[in-house]
Design a protein around this motif. Structure first.
Motif, short mmCIF file in Angstrom:
data_model
loop_
_atom_site.label_atom_id
_atom_site.label_comp_id
_atom_site.label_asym_id
_atom_site.label_seq_id
_atom_site.Cartn_x
_atom_site.Cartn_y
_atom_site.Cartn_z
N ASP A 80 -7.29 25.80 58.63
CA ASP A 80 -7.53 24.76 59.61
C ASP A 80 -7.72 25.22 60.84
N VAL A 81 -6.39 25.88 61.05
CA VAL A 81 -6.61 27.05 62.34
C VAL A 81 -7.62 28.48 62.01
N ALA A 82 -7.73 28.93 60.85
CA ALA A 82 -8.51 30.54 60.40
C ALA A 82 -10.11 29.83 60.56
N ARG A 83 -10.44 29.19 60.28
CA ARG A 83 -11.20 28.39 60.95
C ARG A 83 -11.68 28.26 61.85
N ALA A 84 -10.88 27.85 62.84
CA ALA A 84 -11.05 27.06 64.32
C ALA A 84 -10.97 28.93 64.73
N ALA A 85 -10.26 29.78 64.66
CA ALA A 85 -10.10 30.94 64.98
C ALA A 85 -11.01 31.97 64.89
N VAL A 86 -11.44 32.02 63.79
CA VAL A 86 -13.11 32.71 62.86
C VAL A 86 -14.23 32.16 64.22
N ALA A 87 -14.18 30.71 64.33
CA ALA A 87 -15.80 30.71 64.95
C ALA A 87 -15.03 30.48 66.21
N ALA A 88 -13.89 31.48 66.87
CA ALA A 88 -13.41 32.36 68.13
C ALA A 88 -14.23 33.63 68.09
N LYS A 89 -14.18 33.97 67.38
CA LYS A 89 -14.64 35.65 66.72
C LYS A 89 -12.93 36.21 66.69
N PRO B 247 -9.72 9.28 68.63
CA PRO B 247 -9.95 9.94 69.73
C PRO B 247 -10.07 12.23 68.38
N VAL B 248 -10.73 12.21 69.21
CA VAL B 248 -10.96 14.33 68.32
C VAL B 248 -11.10 15.10 69.55
N SER B 249 -9.78 15.61 69.01
CA SER B 249 -9.36 16.74 69.36
C SER B 249 -10.04 18.12 70.07
N SER B 250 -9.96 18.86 70.88
CA SER B 250 -10.19 19.56 71.35
C SER B 250 -10.57 20.72 70.40
N ALA B 251 -9.24 20.68 70.24
CA ALA B 251 -9.12 22.11 69.16
C ALA B 251 -10.05 21.39 67.44
N PHE B 252 -10.40 20.33 67.34
CA PHE B 252 -10.83 20.15 66.04
C PHE B 252 -12.20 20.15 66.19
N LEU B 253 -13.00 20.53 67.71
CA LEU B 253 -14.07 20.17 67.73
C LEU B 253 -14.95 20.89 67.45
N HIS B 254 -14.90 22.52 66.49
CA HIS B 254 -15.38 23.43 65.86
C HIS B 254 -15.90 22.80 64.64
#
Length: 255
Positions: A67-76, A243-250
């Motif tokens: 899941d962290v990898a998906r956020a990383a890819v979204a952040a390029k 609640p939705v953490s900013s870390a999961f908004l992607h």
């Protein structure tokens, strides 16, 4: 001169320190901007720093490295997994959009991985879609088998125990030492931590959206952001505001 940055996400401190020390030798110009011991801290670091590289343990507390990898890819960011799985398990990302390091970490393997990464950075050939496809393929290999997936929840309601089918569950929410199990027919309390629940849930059916909240995807209606920038999730036909953490908004971009 371009500045390259990295985060390291690993729940074992000796491994974090060893990787940072190796990076200092193999790529001294690379600036490590954050060291994280769980997945949520890693997602927050990615959102804050948008690093060039994200070194991620596949299995971490809080949120998985996938899941962290998906956020990383979204952040390029480029992704490098650290894993104790063998070669068979990591073939899912042999194509090259993400890389991996087997534990225990070896300096020569790290050197080869960083050479590939530098080539990709210079050629600017990395495509986010390719990286996401590889993460999805790896998750498919590692997700719980049908035999290991949770089918029933045994939950306490007063002085009785209720059996709740997983198909009935709308969301799980951590509260102190317990976890609420909320379904259309009511709610109950269990002692199983969110982390253990996630290991037995189908990631296509349930998403973690907060450190203490896991929700059925098909039950989600919308995500709202208030005047203070905090996000909440609403379910279809219900008044619940989760609640939705900013870390999961992607997860919700483009929904």
């Amino acid at each position: 001169m371009t500045e390259f940055t990295a985060i390291i996400a690993e729940d074992e401190a000796p491994l974090r320190h060893a990787l940072r020390a190796m990076l200092g030798i193999v790529w001294p110009e690379l600036q490590v901007v954050a060291e994280c011991e769980d997945g949520i801290a890693a997602m927050e670091a990615i959102a804050a720093h948008r690093p060039t590289l994200a070194f991620l343990d596949i299995r971490m507390p809080g949120v998985s490295g996938l899941d962290v990898a998906r956020a990383a890819v979204a952040a390029k960011s480029l992704v490098v997994f650290t894993t104790a799985y063998d070669e068979y398990a990591v073939r899912a990302f042999e194509a090259g959009a993400v890389d991996y390091l087997l534990k225990p970490l070896q300096p020569e393997r790290l050197r080869r991985a960083l050479e590939r990464i530098r080539e990709r950075l210079e050629a600017a050939t990395v495509k986010a879609d390719d990286a996401l496809q590889e993460v999805d393929a790896l998750e498919a290999r590692l997700r719980p088998s049908a035999a290991r997936q949770i089918r029933w929840i045994s939950a306490a309601i007063g002085d009785s125990v209720r059996m709740i089918g997983i198909d009935e569950v709308l969301y799980f929410q951590a509260q102190d030492k317990y976890v609420r199990v909320v379904s259309a027919g009511g709610e109950a309390i269990i002692r199983t931590p969110i982390k253990e629940l996630l290991a037995g849930l189908d990631p296509d059916e349930f998403w973690q959206v907060h450190r203490g909240v896991v929700v059925r995807v098909s039950a989600i209606d919308r995500v709202r952001k208030d005047e203070f920038g905090k996000s909440t999730l609403q379910l279809r036909g219900r008044s619940d505001a989760l609640p939705v953490s900013s870390a999961f908004l992607h997860r919700f971009r483009g929904m």
